[in-house]
Write an enzyme that holds these catalytic residues in place. Structure first.
Site, mmCIF file in Angstrom:
data_model
loop_
_atom_site.group_PDB
_atom_site.id
_atom_site.type_symbol
_atom_site.label_atom_id
_atom_site.label_comp_id
_atom_site.label_asym_id
_atom_site.label_seq_id
_atom_site.Cartn_x
_atom_site.Cartn_y
_atom_site.Cartn_z
ATOM 1 N N CYS A 193 0.483 -8.138 -0.983
ATOM 2 C CA CYS A 193 0.729 -8.589 0.389
ATOM 3 C C CYS A 193 0.013 -9.902 0.663
ATOM 4 O O CYS A 193 -1.009 -9.921 1.355
ATOM 5 C CB CYS A 193 0.221 -7.545 1.391
ATOM 6 S SG CYS A 193 1.007 -5.964 1.281
ATOM 7 N N CYS A 209 -9.304 -7.624 -1.594
ATOM 8 C CA CYS A 209 -9.207 -7.427 -3.039
ATOM 9 C C CYS A 209 -8.016 -8.213 -3.556
ATOM 10 O O CYS A 209 -7.026 -8.408 -2.845
ATOM 11 C CB CYS A 209 -9.148 -5.948 -3.419
ATOM 12 S SG CYS A 209 -7.579 -5.123 -3.187
ATOM 13 N N CYS A 265 -7.311 -3.567 1.562
ATOM 14 C CA CYS A 265 -7.509 -3.503 0.109
ATOM 15 C C CYS A 265 -6.488 -2.520 -0.445
ATOM 16 O O CYS A 265 -5.637 -2.017 0.283
ATOM 17 C CB CYS A 265 -8.940 -3.153 -0.277
ATOM 18 S SG CYS A 265 -9.475 -1.495 0.107
#
Length: 142
Positions: free
Chosen positions: A90, A83, A11
């Site tokens: 990414c 998230c 995240c």
């Protein structure tokens, strides 16, 4: 002896969602998986995430926030962005064999009374636990 599948949860800050997911996978399916977590940037472990996990008997208080750079040298079978922001930054984790995305709301953004905030962390924890059961519970590594 069967080799455990190595799963990295990612995240943005590695403060709550990825930390909770790491703790959940270890506690539920640690016999089959090695779980790790990291963030696109470093922060501090959320005390609210620690409290939410403690409620279900999982202690993540010893965890610390890490960046993707810190874990980049490790072999990872599956990377999971938990998230939407981390998924945008990414969409593929280059050192993982496979990257999947399942976004969960950020409980840190909830404002209000302490009970409202704790409820948000519980809600995310429970949604993650259900997803982890569906995604990893039936899988038997070769």
């Amino acid at each position: 002896m069967t080799k455990k599948v190595r799963v990295l949860f990612v995240c943005t800050a590695n403060a709550a969602r990825s930390q909770m997911a790491e703790g959940l996978l270890r506690a539920k399916y640690g016999d089959r998986y090695e779980a790790f977590s990291a963030g696109t940037r470093q922060s501090t472990l959320s005390p609210d995430a620690v409290a939410a996990m403690r409620e279900i008997g999982i202690d993540i208080s010893h965890h610390r926030s890490k960046t993707l750079d810190e874990v980049a040298g490790q072999p990872i079978d599956i990377a999971v962005t938990v998230c939407d922001r981390a998924h945008q930054v990414c969409p593929l984790i280059p050192f993982a064999k496979k990257t999947i995305h399942c976004g969960f709301m950020d409980p840190h953004t909830v404002k209000g009374a302490p009970g409202d905030i704790a409820g948000a962390y519980r809600s995310v924890r429970d949604a993650m636990a259900a997803w982890i059961d569906r995604e990893f519970g039936g899988y038997l590594p070769a």
